[in-house]
Scaffold this active site. Sequence first.
Site, PDB file in Angstrom:
ATOM      1  N   ASP A  62      51.808  28.901  42.801  1.00 60.48           N
ATOM      2  CA  ASP A  62      51.446  30.186  42.205  1.00 60.48           C
ATOM      3  C   ASP A  62      51.979  31.263  43.152  1.00 60.48           C
ATOM      4  OD1 ASP A  62      50.275  32.525  41.450  1.00 60.48           O
ATOM      5  OD2 ASP A  62      48.212  31.785  41.477  1.00 60.48           O
ATOM      6  N   GLN A  98      51.259  36.281  44.408  1.00 59.53           N
ATOM      7  CA  GLN A  98      51.122  37.133  45.599  1.00 59.53           C
ATOM      8  C   GLN A  98      52.243  36.937  46.601  1.00 59.53           C
ATOM      9  OE1 GLN A  98      49.091  39.564  45.769  1.00 59.53           O
ATOM     10  NE2 GLN A  98      47.714  39.032  44.093  1.00 59.53           N
ATOM     11  N   LYS A 151      53.566  42.606  39.688  1.00 60.72           N
ATOM     12  CA  LYS A 151      53.187  42.609  41.113  1.00 60.72           C
ATOM     13  C   LYS A 151      54.429  42.736  42.006  1.00 60.72           C
ATOM     14  CE  LYS A 151      49.175  39.624  40.295  1.00 60.72           C
ATOM     15  NZ  LYS A 151      47.927  40.344  40.492  1.00 60.72           N
ATOM     16  N   HIS A 178      43.143  31.557  42.763  1.00 56.25           N
ATOM     17  CA  HIS A 178      42.775  32.517  41.717  1.00 56.25           C
ATOM     18  C   HIS A 178      42.316  31.711  40.491  1.00 56.25           C
ATOM     19  CE1 HIS A 178      43.560  35.582  38.588  1.00 56.25           C
ATOM     20  NE2 HIS A 178      43.586  36.477  39.547  1.00 56.25           N
ATOM     21  N   CYS A 184      38.628  37.511  40.967  1.00 54.84           N
ATOM     22  CA  CYS A 184      38.971  36.283  40.223  1.00 54.84           C
ATOM     23  C   CYS A 184      39.018  35.072  41.143  1.00 54.84           C
ATOM     24  CB  CYS A 184      40.289  36.424  39.461  1.00 54.84           C
ATOM     25  SG  CYS A 184      40.251  37.706  38.229  1.00 54.84           S
TER      26      CYS A 184
HETATM   27  C1  LIG Z   1      47.148  34.505  43.274  1.00 53.12           C
HETATM   28  C2  LIG Z   1      47.175  34.997  41.859  1.00 53.12           C
HETATM   29  N1  LIG Z   1      47.492  34.148  40.878  1.00 53.12           N
HETATM   30  C3  LIG Z   1      47.557  34.534  39.604  1.00 53.12           C
HETATM   31  C4  LIG Z   1      47.274  35.826  39.236  1.00 53.12           C
HETATM   32  C5  LIG Z   1      47.338  36.212  37.787  1.00 53.12           C
HETATM   33  O1  LIG Z   1      48.411  37.062  37.550  1.00 53.12           O
HETATM   34  P1  LIG Z   1      48.585  37.761  36.127  1.00 53.12           P
HETATM   35  O2  LIG Z   1      47.311  38.507  35.862  1.00 53.12           O
HETATM   36  O3  LIG Z   1      49.763  38.660  36.307  1.00 53.12           O
HETATM   37  O4  LIG Z   1      48.810  36.688  35.122  1.00 53.12           O
HETATM   38  C6  LIG Z   1      46.922  36.756  40.217  1.00 53.12           C
HETATM   39  C7  LIG Z   1      46.588  38.148  39.861  1.00 53.12           C
HETATM   40  O5  LIG Z   1      45.865  38.837  40.545  1.00 53.12           O
HETATM   41  C8  LIG Z   1      46.872  36.326  41.561  1.00 53.12           C
HETATM   42  O6  LIG Z   1      46.531  37.165  42.550  1.00 53.12           O
END
Ligand SMILES: Cc1ncc(COP(=O)(O)O)c(C=O)c1O
Length: 413
Positions: free
Chosen positions: A204, A207, A230, A127, A369
Amino acid sequence: MATQQVALCGVRDQFPVFGQTLPNGQPVTFLDTAASAQKPICVIEAEESVQKSHYANAYRGVYEFGAQIDEELEATREAIRKLIGAVDASEIVFTSGSTMSINMIAFGWGGRHLQEGDEIVLNEMEHHANLVPWQQVAERTGAKIVYIPLTEDGQLDLLAFDELVNERTRVLSVTGMSNVLGTINPVRRLADRVHEAGGIVVVDGAQSVPHAPVDVQADGIDFLVFSGHKLYGPTGVGVLYGRKDLLAEMDALLFGGHMIERVTKSGSTWAGAPAKFEAGTLPIVQAIALKSAIDFVNELGFEAIHEQESRLTRYAMDALTQVPGLKIYGPRLEDRGAIVSFTIDGAHPEDLAQLLNRKGVFVRHGHHCTMPLHDLLTVSSTVRASFGVYNTTEDVDQLVAAIEFARQRLRLA
Ligand SMILES: Cc1ncc(COP(=O)(O)O)c(C=O)c1O
């Protein structure tokens, strides 16, 4: 298509959002949990209860409300510690979400430790939240980013990874689960190689944490981030886990109230973690209600969650494979979580998403993203259906029927 029983049926009733019919007469078919999950009643009520009965700022007042708030915040911290198998609650920092947490690690740890010649290992399924902060830190420190190649079916090429890691490797930052391909990455396997080379491992978990058990010690994770929203929790609150010794040698990004030890006119010293990284007023209500979300998933159990989501993903992949011209991206079922991204020949993903919406089917379209991943897949956009604990096979049937409707409208049928 015949419907099947799902393991977690009944859970849906705990989500008030599904008790409604849309203005166009359709039921809600919510297939965008990867973007943000719907909230169970226990989370909604937990927020309301704090606001109604004992709201106060945190870590400031000795009066009754203040003390209760502090206690509840620490209860959430402890619930997070248990959820991810951390050694100590002081390793759990409240942030605003995964994006903030990764920025704090990249700049706070990377900004202090990385230098010219060092390598940061990433890959193209990440992401933007786990790419851009590292790109920025690399620019500022002279460190270099190297990318693990992906296999045809969207998994990390482990042989190439083994070759790529070397004594210059300082950081591997990797998603636990791809938000587009659904790929589940073998964190322990990756961590062993990176640790052997002397680097640290950042995961990270935006997900992965909501869908499968994680144990930072057993999995060899040095830093872990995830977002409350999430995980069926509120927006505005996230988590940064860091190993105690690493947090001790990490700089804060935000300075101000609460994070200090001593302030004089000429300078200041910092409190220890987690306070050092929690300057200002926390998302108090949201952080307290996050505990209800954690209790909710713990009660269901990650085994049941994973089993139900796998069954649903299999059902969806089987059904979608029958649709003419539909291409699913990512690995086979065994290597993925509850996310299915696809394109249909001759249909723009945005048109598809809009036509599905007319049938009450909510999916996301776009690059999610992950522009480098879409460049690699040679498509600018995909449609993504992602599942949560409240989804049923009926939702998949609705999706398939809505796709059929869209194909007819687009004259593909
Ligand atoms: C794999 C991953 N990392 C990071 C994020 C960013 O999360 P947040 O917008 O809650 O900071 C997302 C959000 O879709 C994501 O899917």
